[in-house]
Write an enzyme that holds these catalytic residues in place. Structure first.
Site, PDB file in Angstrom:
ATOM      1  N   ASP A  32       0.929  -1.207  -0.082  1.00  0.00           N
ATOM      2  CA  ASP A  32       0.003   0.038   0.113  1.00  0.00           C
ATOM      3  C   ASP A  32       0.783   1.240   0.089  1.00  0.00           C
ATOM      4  O   ASP A  32       1.738   1.365   0.971  1.00  0.00           O
ATOM      5  CB  ASP A  32      -1.015  -0.073   1.191  1.00  0.00           C
ATOM      6  N   GLU A  91       1.859  -0.405  -5.038  1.00  0.00           N
ATOM      7  CA  GLU A  91       0.754   0.278  -5.298  1.00  0.00           C
ATOM      8  C   GLU A  91       1.497   1.799  -5.798  1.00  0.00           C
ATOM      9  O   GLU A  91       2.086   2.633  -4.896  1.00  0.00           O
ATOM     10  CB  GLU A  91      -0.148   0.709  -4.403  1.00  0.00           C
TER      11      GLU A  91
HETATM   12  C1  LM2 Z   1      -3.850   3.546  -0.251  1.00  0.00           C
HETATM   13  N1  LM2 Z   1      -2.959   3.650  -1.209  1.00  0.00           N
HETATM   14  O1  LM2 Z   1      -1.844   4.261  -1.192  1.00  0.00           O
HETATM   15  C2  LM2 Z   1      -5.119   3.038   0.003  1.00  0.00           C
HETATM   16  O2  LM2 Z   1      -5.258   2.454  -1.412  1.00  0.00           O
HETATM   17  C3  LM2 Z   1      -6.285   4.132   0.160  1.00  0.00           C
HETATM   18  O3  LM2 Z   1      -7.569   3.350   0.124  1.00  0.00           O
HETATM   19  C4  LM2 Z   1      -6.028   4.620   1.549  1.00  0.00           C
HETATM   20  O4  LM2 Z   1      -6.798   5.658   1.809  1.00  0.00           O
HETATM   21  C5  LM2 Z   1      -4.562   5.224   1.638  1.00  0.00           C
HETATM   22  N2  LM2 Z   1      -3.684   4.777   0.766  1.00  0.00           N
HETATM   23  C6  LM2 Z   1      -4.068   5.123   2.926  1.00  0.00           C
HETATM   24  O5  LM2 Z   1      -3.357   3.771   3.153  1.00  0.00           O
HETATM   25  C7  LM2 Z   1      -7.853   5.268   2.601  1.00  0.00           C
HETATM   26  C8  LM2 Z   1      -8.946   6.282   2.399  1.00  0.00           C
HETATM   27  C9  LM2 Z   1      -8.894   7.778   3.233  1.00  0.00           C
HETATM   28  C10 LM2 Z   1      -8.305   7.477   4.484  1.00  0.00           C
HETATM   29  C11 LM2 Z   1      -7.367   6.366   4.666  1.00  0.00           C
HETATM   30  C12 LM2 Z   1      -7.146   6.034   6.059  1.00  0.00           C
HETATM   31  O6  LM2 Z   1      -9.295   6.604   1.103  1.00  0.00           O
HETATM   32  O7  LM2 Z   1      -9.870   8.634   2.967  1.00  0.00           O
HETATM   33  O8  LM2 Z   1      -8.360   8.601   5.129  1.00  0.00           O
HETATM   34  O9  LM2 Z   1      -7.621   5.273   4.201  1.00  0.00           O
HETATM   35  O10 LM2 Z   1      -8.158   5.406   6.722  1.00  0.00           O
HETATM   36  C13 LM2 Z   1      -9.256   8.801   6.460  1.00  0.00           C
HETATM   37  C14 LM2 Z   1      -9.825  10.159   6.228  1.00  0.00           C
HETATM   38  C15 LM2 Z   1      -9.020  11.223   6.088  1.00  0.00           C
HETATM   39  C16 LM2 Z   1      -8.242  11.269   7.266  1.00  0.00           C
HETATM   40  C17 LM2 Z   1      -7.389  10.081   7.467  1.00  0.00           C
HETATM   41  C18 LM2 Z   1      -6.620  10.123   8.616  1.00  0.00           C
HETATM   42  O11 LM2 Z   1     -10.538   9.994   5.199  1.00  0.00           O
HETATM   43  O12 LM2 Z   1     -10.034  12.595   5.874  1.00  0.00           O
HETATM   44  O13 LM2 Z   1      -7.232  12.550   6.922  1.00  0.00           O
HETATM   45  O14 LM2 Z   1      -8.259   9.110   7.664  1.00  0.00           O
HETATM   46  O15 LM2 Z   1      -7.388  10.483   9.867  1.00  0.00           O
HETATM   47  C19 LM2 Z   1      -7.286  13.510   7.893  1.00  0.00           C
END
Ligand code: LM2
Ligand code: CA
Length: 606
Positions: A219, A253
């Site tokens: 990731d 990735e």
């Molecule tokens: C990836 N690849 O590089 C994953 O495929 C992707 O799905 C992940 O994001 C990202 N990297 C981090 O591993 C997802 C999602 C984000 C989410 C993160 C962490 O798309 O929206 O972020 O996982 O759970 C969320 C909140 C964001 C916040 C963050 C930290 O949406 O607003 O940032 O958590 O609290 C302040």
């Protein structure tokens, strides 16, 4: 939605920017080359429970020749009830314990790995090793297995000194240093240059290898400096002897942009090729596929590329062609399996409406439900392309030849003398005689059926003098290969006419039979995502009727576009217009015809 921003911005940042920059990486043996030969197809069973994956390996993936499952991250993760237990909890590790995640226990995980291996299917783990948790709605523990934590403090594992010093979000995506040393969406960025951190990550990955895991998706790989990732990967143990005993398969990735290209990471292992995703998705969405014999040209060399039509991020943040597009999307995934470029990764999704944080079907405590492909919300689109996995495996090593096209939305080609496939990304049927390199015989059409243990459950075609004549349905395909020689086992079921869901119906006469108890004067409607079902507006929903003999079964009919995937719910409407929705998640269904261009959807009020 605020949550869409970070990833959307990230994807936007790379749109239209050519792959570039091969930065020098400390030379390393590319011990992680793509698995060659048959059985290299990966399916991403996004968010599935470990036990459900084990069952799928036995019943479906093994028999149809899938090579590997990409499973959602298995390490302990944050738990965010305040945000409705979003799917992305998984991407915020708080320890490397496998004891308890929303998908099951360590014992469940071990059992899955064993069961899948016995079925001939590898497990690839989504390894979240660039970062730990963020601040988010809950800044501290306990995590899913009970561990206490706070951002930069993971007792017994990492402390503040184990994180990079930048301590703020990546803001300039053109600055490679920021991309690798600052925080991706506020997630605590591990100091992967530290031998201590490298050892902890390697311990985690080697724990998985010891269980029998055969490979990893890394990731956020481009956020880890190349030399650091190389050092971690070089610490990996050899995989289970059933998988040949060499180093684990690694695919990274990397969303390439002008700052960091895939070439920086190919010395370490394979890479995801996002430009392929954009190219194939736009081509099929636009019905412009005639040039796709050359798909992959100018991109990362195919032997190092993992390719996909959609992944769990793009289907949310930057959708081009996804499971909501029904037959056209299935067609693109079938094409990917027929075309020689790259290692294909098939997506398997669940539906959501509105908030793209929405997790998979789950119970009230946020643990994931077992998958039921016939129930609401689990799309299971990998099953629609299972026959094409046998095509992919059978034609390995044969190039593309004998292509024919209408110059726009239709394309057919041979894979040497091993296979022949035709694709029709238009709204009308395509009838013609195709010239193949196949030996004469009767072939099972694995684009519309499967061929397992000598049994064909799809239509079949006679190849004579190397040619066959077929009508390729709108948004449909036909695919024949030398590993699937034989007629349909049950001609009544599959030999007569085109199979379900391939565009042979002007519309599918869809009948809804809902068992709902009401009081006198109340009405029942079906309200859902299609205009025919009111586009979620109860006032425009499909009205059902009953009578004394039928009650409590309510019935109504709508003409739905063939192949359309949709979601819906039952509602009760009082005489004064008050609407009562049934409980639970949305029901999901596909308007494929079960024969005769008609279909009945049955259910009971929840
Ligand atoms: C990836 N690849 O590089 C994953 O495929 C992707 O799905 C992940 O994001 C990202 N990297 C981090 O591993 C997802 C999602 C984000 C989410 C993160 C962490 O798309 O929206 O972020 O996982 O759970 C969320 C909140 C964001 C916040 C963050 C930290 O949406 O607003 O940032 O958590 O609290 C302040
Ligand atoms: Ca980093």
């Amino acid at each position: 939605m605020g949550v869409r921003r970070p990833l959307a911005a990230l994807l936007a940042a790379v749109l239209g920017v050519a792959v570039s920059l091969v930065s020098p990486v400390v030379a390393a043996s590319p011990a992680h080359a793509a698995p060659s030969g048959d059985r290299d197809v990966i399916v991403h069973l996004f968010q599935w429970r470990w036990q459900s994956i084990a069952e799928e390996c036995e019943t479906t993936l093994g028999p149809h020749g899938f090579g590997a499952v990409q499973v959602s991250p298995p390490q302990e993760h944050v738990v965010l009830p305040g945000e409705g237990y979003p799917w992305w909890q998984d991407y915020q590790p708080v320890s490397y314990r496998l004891d308890q995640t929303r998908r099951g226990t360590r014992a469940d995980f071990v059992d899955m790995v064993d069961t899948c291996r016995e079925a001939g299917v590898k497990i690839y783990v989504d390894a979240v090793i660039n970062h730990m948790s963020g601040t988010g709605s809950v800044g501290s523990g306990p995590g899913s297995a009970g561990s206490a934590y706070g951002k930069y403090e993971y007792p017994g594992l990492y402390q503040s000194q184990d994180f990079n010093d930048c301590r703020r979000d990546i803001s300039d995506w053109n600055d490679k240093w920021e991309v690798q040393y600052c925080e991706l969406v506020g997630l605590a960025d591990l100091r992967t240059s530290s031998p201590y951190v490298r050892d902890r990550i390697a311990d985690y990955l080697n724990d998985l290898v010891a269980i029998g895991v055969a490979g990893f998706r890394i990731d956020a790989a481009k956020h880890i400096p190349e030399a650091d990732l190389q050092a971690i990967v070089s610490r990996l143990d050899d995989v289970h002897p059933d998988w040949g005993g060499g180093k684990p398969y690694v695919f990274q990735e990397v969303i390439a942009d002008g700052t960091i290209g895939t070439g920086s990471y190919t010395p370490i292992g394979d890479v995801t090729e996002f430009q392929y995703h954009r190219d194939i998705s736009h081509a099929f969405a636009d019905g412009a596929i005639s040039h796709l014999t050359g798909l992959g040209g100018g991109l990362t060399p195919g032997a190092e590329a993992v390719v996909f039509v959609a992944n769990h991020d793009t289907q949310r943040n930057d959708p081009i062609l996804t499971h909501t597009d029904g037959a056209r999307y299935d067609l693109a995934q079938k094409f990917m399996l027929a075309h020689p470029y790259g290692t294909p990764k098939v997506m398997s999704s669940y539906t959501w409406s509105g908030d793209d944080r929405t997790g998979p079907p789950m119970s009230a405590d946020g643990t994931t439900d077992p998958t039921d492909c016939s129930a609401a919300r689990w799309v299971c689109e990998h099953r629609a392309v299972a026959g094409m996995v046998s095509f992919h495996n059978a034609v390995d090593g044969h190039g593309i030849g004998s292509a024919v096209t209408d110059g726009a939305g239709r394309l057919a080609f041979a894979r040497g003398s091993a296979g022949y496939a035709a694709f029709n990304a238009t709204d009308s049927a395509w009838t013609r005689t195709f010239t193949t390199g196949l030996p004469d015989g009767t072939y099972c059409d694995v684009a519309n059926g499967t061929f397992v243990d000598g049994v064909c459950d799809g239509p079949s075609y006679e190849v004579s003098g190397g040619t066959f004549t077929a009508t390729v349905a709108a948004d449909g395909a036909v695919a024949l290969h030398v590993g699937a020689v034989g007629e349909c086992a049950d001609p009544a079921g599959c030999g007569a006419g085109p199979p379900p869901g391939d565009g042979d119906c002007p519309a599918v006469a869809s009948r809804f039979d809902a068992t709902v108890t009401t009081w006198y004067g109340q009405e029942v409607r079906v309200v859902g995502s299609l205009p025919e079902l009111g586009s979620w507006n109860p006032a425009d929903g499909l009205r059902l009727h009953t009578d004394a003999a039928a009650y409590p079964v309510w019935t109504g009919q709508a003409a739905l576009p063939e192949g359309a995937r949709f979601e819906y719910k039952y509602v009760k409407v009082d005489p004064d217009g008050t609407v009562e929705w049934e409980n639970g998640g949305n029901r999901s269904a596909t308007a494929d015809d079960g024969g005769g261009c008609a279909r009945t959807f049955t259910g009971s009020w929840r």
